[in-house]
Write an enzyme that holds these catalytic residues in place. Structure first.
Site, PDB file in Angstrom:
ATOM      1  N   PRO A  18      -3.880   2.411   0.246  1.00 20.05           N
ATOM      2  CA  PRO A  18      -3.134   1.558  -0.889  1.00 20.05           C
ATOM      3  C   PRO A  18      -1.734   1.259  -0.639  1.00 20.05           C
ATOM      4  O   PRO A  18      -1.352   0.562  -1.364  1.00 20.05           O
ATOM      5  CB  PRO A  18      -3.280   2.568  -1.734  1.00 20.05           C
ATOM      6  CG  PRO A  18      -4.100   3.762  -1.213  1.00 20.05           C
ATOM      7  CD  PRO A  18      -4.204   3.610   0.185  1.00 20.05           C
ATOM      8  N   ASP A  42       3.683  -9.725   3.818  1.00 17.56           N
ATOM      9  CA  ASP A  42       4.920  -9.087   3.060  1.00 17.56           C
ATOM     10  C   ASP A  42       4.254  -7.868   2.423  1.00 17.56           C
ATOM     11  O   ASP A  42       4.763  -6.703   2.355  1.00 17.56           O
ATOM     12  CB  ASP A  42       5.568  -9.971   2.169  1.00 17.56           C
ATOM     13  CG  ASP A  42       6.476 -10.885   3.069  1.00 17.56           C
ATOM     14  OD1 ASP A  42       6.731 -10.465   4.339  1.00 17.56           O
ATOM     15  OD2 ASP A  42       6.995 -11.867   2.609  1.00 17.56           O
ATOM     16  N   LYS A  64      -3.548 -17.075   5.948  1.00 14.52           N
ATOM     17  CA  LYS A  64      -3.195 -17.683   7.326  1.00 14.52           C
ATOM     18  C   LYS A  64      -3.707 -16.562   8.260  1.00 14.52           C
ATOM     19  O   LYS A  64      -3.412 -16.136   9.422  1.00 14.52           O
ATOM     20  CB  LYS A  64      -1.494 -17.703   7.682  1.00 14.52           C
ATOM     21  CG  LYS A  64      -1.225 -18.725   6.776  1.00 14.52           C
ATOM     22  CD  LYS A  64      -0.834 -19.890   7.545  1.00 14.52           C
ATOM     23  CE  LYS A  64      -0.430 -21.157   6.680  1.00 14.52           C
ATOM     24  NZ  LYS A  64       0.970 -20.876   6.056  1.00 14.52           N
ATOM     25  N   GLY A  86      -4.556  -4.171   4.258  1.00 17.59           N
ATOM     26  CA  GLY A  86      -4.231  -3.144   3.187  1.00 17.59           C
ATOM     27  C   GLY A  86      -5.783  -2.456   3.252  1.00 17.59           C
ATOM     28  O   GLY A  86      -6.809  -2.977   3.696  1.00 17.59           O
ATOM     29  N   GLY A  87      -5.640  -1.373   2.643  1.00 23.04           N
ATOM     30  CA  GLY A  87      -6.922  -0.479   2.671  1.00 23.04           C
ATOM     31  C   GLY A  87      -7.512  -0.008   3.753  1.00 23.04           C
ATOM     32  O   GLY A  87      -7.042   0.367   4.637  1.00 23.04           O
ATOM     33  N   ASP A  88      -8.799  -0.430   3.958  1.00 22.31           N
ATOM     34  CA  ASP A  88      -9.544  -0.366   5.112  1.00 22.31           C
ATOM     35  C   ASP A  88      -9.607  -1.782   5.936  1.00 22.31           C
ATOM     36  O   ASP A  88      -9.702  -2.729   5.136  1.00 22.31           O
ATOM     37  CB  ASP A  88     -10.966   0.207   5.065  1.00 22.31           C
ATOM     38  CG  ASP A  88     -11.681   0.502   6.449  1.00 22.31           C
ATOM     39  OD1 ASP A  88     -11.460   1.555   7.021  1.00 22.31           O
ATOM     40  OD2 ASP A  88     -12.293  -0.504   7.071  1.00 22.31           O
ATOM     41  N   ALA A 119      -9.904   0.583  -1.261  1.00 23.88           N
ATOM     42  CA  ALA A 119      -9.909   0.459  -2.669  1.00 23.88           C
ATOM     43  C   ALA A 119     -10.849   1.185  -3.402  1.00 23.88           C
ATOM     44  O   ALA A 119     -10.530   1.804  -4.478  1.00 23.88           O
ATOM     45  CB  ALA A 119      -9.646  -0.859  -3.303  1.00 23.88           C
TER      46      ALA A 119
HETATM   47  N1  SAH Z   1      -9.259  -4.248   2.694  1.00 27.44           N
HETATM   48  C1  SAH Z   1      -8.832  -3.714   1.391  1.00 27.44           C
HETATM   49  C2  SAH Z   1      -9.333  -4.818   0.479  1.00 27.44           C
HETATM   50  C3  SAH Z   1      -8.565  -6.325   0.572  1.00 27.44           C
HETATM   51  S1  SAH Z   1      -9.708  -7.494  -0.793  1.00 27.44           S
HETATM   52  C4  SAH Z   1      -9.367  -2.542   0.963  1.00 27.44           C
HETATM   53  O1  SAH Z   1      -9.883  -2.023   1.736  1.00 27.44           O
HETATM   54  O2  SAH Z   1      -9.103  -1.951   0.043  1.00 27.44           O
HETATM   55  C5  SAH Z   1      -8.380  -7.096  -2.038  1.00 27.44           C
HETATM   56  C6  SAH Z   1      -8.847  -6.503  -3.407  1.00 27.44           C
HETATM   57  O3  SAH Z   1      -8.933  -5.060  -3.224  1.00 27.44           O
HETATM   58  C7  SAH Z   1      -7.845  -6.692  -4.492  1.00 27.44           C
HETATM   59  O4  SAH Z   1      -8.383  -7.988  -5.340  1.00 27.44           O
HETATM   60  C8  SAH Z   1      -8.544  -5.388  -5.453  1.00 27.44           C
HETATM   61  O5  SAH Z   1      -9.516  -5.690  -5.936  1.00 27.44           O
HETATM   62  C9  SAH Z   1      -8.487  -4.408  -4.298  1.00 27.44           C
HETATM   63  N2  SAH Z   1      -7.705  -3.630  -4.119  1.00 27.44           N
HETATM   64  C10 SAH Z   1      -6.792  -3.345  -3.071  1.00 27.44           C
HETATM   65  N3  SAH Z   1      -5.980  -2.482  -3.123  1.00 27.44           N
HETATM   66  C11 SAH Z   1      -5.826  -1.835  -4.607  1.00 27.44           C
HETATM   67  C12 SAH Z   1      -5.498  -1.020  -5.256  1.00 27.44           C
HETATM   68  N4  SAH Z   1      -4.326  -0.156  -4.612  1.00 27.44           N
HETATM   69  N5  SAH Z   1      -5.748  -0.887  -6.287  1.00 27.44           N
HETATM   70  C13 SAH Z   1      -6.644  -1.491  -7.043  1.00 27.44           C
HETATM   71  N6  SAH Z   1      -7.473  -2.391  -6.331  1.00 27.44           N
HETATM   72  C14 SAH Z   1      -7.041  -2.569  -5.095  1.00 27.44           C
END
Ligand code: SAH
Length: 261
Positions: A18, A42, A64, A86-88, A119
């Site tokens: 996150p 960013d 991009k 972000g996230g996974d 997420a």
């Molecule tokens: N790769 C990321 C997802 C990217 S798609 C992952 O694994 O989390 C982007 C979407 O992820 C956002 O529109 C939102 O729905 C969700 N998201 C990503 N980070 C979040 C967070 N900290 N809190 C809530 N939703 C999040």
């Protein structure tokens, strides 16, 4: 086999969770620390700022991704490159597109994918245990997937009554997909079905959570945006209370069929 993080050159695609350091894996921190180049947009790079000193940082912008993937592959022929996501990195992240571009290029460079807290997991953790058993994940973004296909998937998953996690639920460019998803949910689920709306789950800024129901979702419609993950409970999900307070959602895994507690 040594991982690319330990080799003189190669590409790591790193899920950073996150965006808070304490929710990154040890491996993600190590690979970033060892990289010569860090590439990302960013919003992913800003929370990593303290880790970036002394490194070549390439900031890219949303939309991009193909360009970013090509640049990373080029540099990874002779440097250690970490591309952050972000996230996974494999869940609506950079891993898929980087591997596709790499495959197409025919380049034989070492690659490592570092998993991160996605997420769905981050959001679930702040509202109890809504995803205790089978669940599904659907993105409402129709930038890369046609809306008809998204609708078929929504219909299929709601029809079997498992919890559904919605990524990319609403943006200014496509405000209607969320209403479409709720329409599909209402065909199969009771109005009492719990829903969690979680904004900025586990981010430094602090998260906002709302627990509501399928019948009442319109009252909190405007809180849903691109920083939000929405968890729609399944047929067995229920509101979790402590005393008078609504704390979140529990989806029983089935222990109550077997044990007394
Ligand atoms: N790769 C990321 C997802 C990217 S798609 C992952 O694994 O989390 C982007 C979407 O992820 C956002 O529109 C939102 O729905 C969700 N998201 C990503 N980070 C979040 C967070 N900290 N809190 C809530 N939703 C999040």
């Amino acid at each position: 086999m040594p991982l690319p993080g330990e080799l003189p050159h190669g590409l790591a695609i790193v899920g950073i969770g996150p965006g808070r350091r304490e929710y990154m894996t040890g491996r993600a921190l190590k690979v970033i620390a060892g990289a010569d180049y860090i590439i990302g947009n960013d919003s992913y790079l800003d929370p990593l700022e303290p880790l970036l000193t002394g490194k070549q940082v390439i900031r890219s912008s949303m939309g991009k991704e193909v360009e970013r993937a090509k640049k990373a592959i080029e540099l990874a022929r002779s440097h250690k490159v970490a591309i952050v996501s972000g996230g996974d990195a494999g869940v609506y992240g950079m891993a898929g597109i980087v591997l596709e571009v790499l495959e197409h290029s025919g380049a034989d460079i070492p690659v490592e994918i570092v998993p991160g807290v996605t997420a769905a997991n981050a959001a679930a953790s702040v509202v109890g245990s809504p995803l205790s058993g089978d669940f599904s994940v659907i993105s409402l973004s129709d930038l890369l997937t046609p809306l008809e296909q998204i609708e078929r998937r929504l219909d299929a998953v709601f029809s079997i009554g498992i919890p559904v996690v919605l990524y990319n639920p609403k943006s200014q460019g496509r405000p209607h997909n969320f209403a479409i998803a709720i329409g599909h949910a209402r065909k199969y689920l009771a109005v009492t079905t719990p829903i969690a709306i979680v904004k900025n789950a586990l981010r430094e800024s602090g998260n906002d959570t709302i627990i509501t129901t399928l019948g009442d979702i319109e009252t909190v419609w405007d809180t849903v945006d691109m920083h939000t993950t929405v968890i729609i409970g399944g047929s067995e999900s229920r509101i979790w209370r402590q005393g008078e307070h609504v704390k979140g959602i529990i989806t029983p895994r089935g222990y109550h069929h077997k044990y007394v507690y």
